[in-house]
Design a protein around this motif. Sequence first.
Motif, short mmCIF file in Angstrom:
data_model
loop_
_atom_site.label_atom_id
_atom_site.label_comp_id
_atom_site.label_asym_id
_atom_site.label_seq_id
_atom_site.Cartn_x
_atom_site.Cartn_y
_atom_site.Cartn_z
N TYR A 13 2.64 -8.43 0.05
CA TYR A 13 2.68 -7.68 -0.85
C TYR A 13 3.99 -6.64 -1.29
CZ TYR A 13 0.02 -3.88 -3.36
OH TYR A 13 -0.50 -3.07 -4.40
N GLU A 75 -2.01 -3.94 2.29
CA GLU A 75 -1.73 -3.80 1.00
C GLU A 75 -1.19 -2.15 0.90
OE1 GLU A 75 -4.34 -6.79 -1.79
OE2 GLU A 75 -4.13 -4.57 -1.99
N THR A 129 -8.79 -4.19 -1.60
CA THR A 129 -7.62 -3.80 -2.45
C THR A 129 -8.32 -2.42 -3.11
OG1 THR A 129 -6.21 -4.61 -4.14
CG2 THR A 129 -8.26 -5.32 -4.45
#
Length: 293
Positions: A13, A75, A129
């Motif tokens: 990421y 993330e 996410t």
Amino acid sequence: MKNTQEIFIRDPYIVTNRDKGLYYMFGSTDPNVWQGRCEGFDYYTSRNLREWDGPFPAFKPEEFFWSHENFWAPEVHFYQGRWHMFASFKAPGVARGTQILVSDAPDKPFTPWSDGPVTPSKDECLDGTLFVDEQGKPWMVYCHEWTQIKNGTMCAIELSQDLRTALGKPVLLFDAASCSQVKRNPEENYVTDGPCLRRNRKGELLMLWSSYGQQGYFVATARAPGGQVTGPWVHDSELLVSHDAGHPMLFESLDGQLMMALHQNSAQPHDYALFYPVEEDGKGKIRLKGKAL
């Protein structure tokens, strides 16, 4: 410095910092990523996506943190003035889930923010996410794992404005077998993996995600023509990457080029990151623009 191929990482990421002229690369970096006790998450920095400094600690669990295994897919999202890490964890007798951590800067240590996972407590989940809709509502899109339900699904759940808790029940977006390119994995199940969302110029909501097909691990695109995270979702007929790479995310390079990060998959246990220049074509589809860096 290390070049990209020398760094073991899965689920890369990228955060682009134009003020400093730096890329931050997070991911599943623990040498015990599949089994055994985990040490945490590291990050690396680069000015060109080829040579990297690090590793530097991003999250190191305290002694009584609830999980010590399977630290996966961090993330890092900027939201309401702070940086929030969405990461998946597992513990014996506890379902795998995505928890949210927080930091004042991407290069400072992250600490727990939510009280454990915000995914449903009885479901085996991963790869959460963040998506913020046009009304400003934060959502988490995540995978309900094939290890529990055989035919993995993609789900969305609304989050509180402070990202500490989930609101209401999850919404089923689609299951893996609904995509014609998906084949059963070696364990005879259908996999959903690594969602990444982006709105195209037509106002449609695109989701890049991964599964297994005829040639192995791939990247597919689903789209919500109405632009709503809750769908309905349809699958594009063409794969973005047909084999040997997956768990995609999109970011912009320091010079404004749209890029896709993913991990190369056939070199296990020495997986490394790949970076492809991509573009949106006239039909609102994401296409590869060149070879991987």
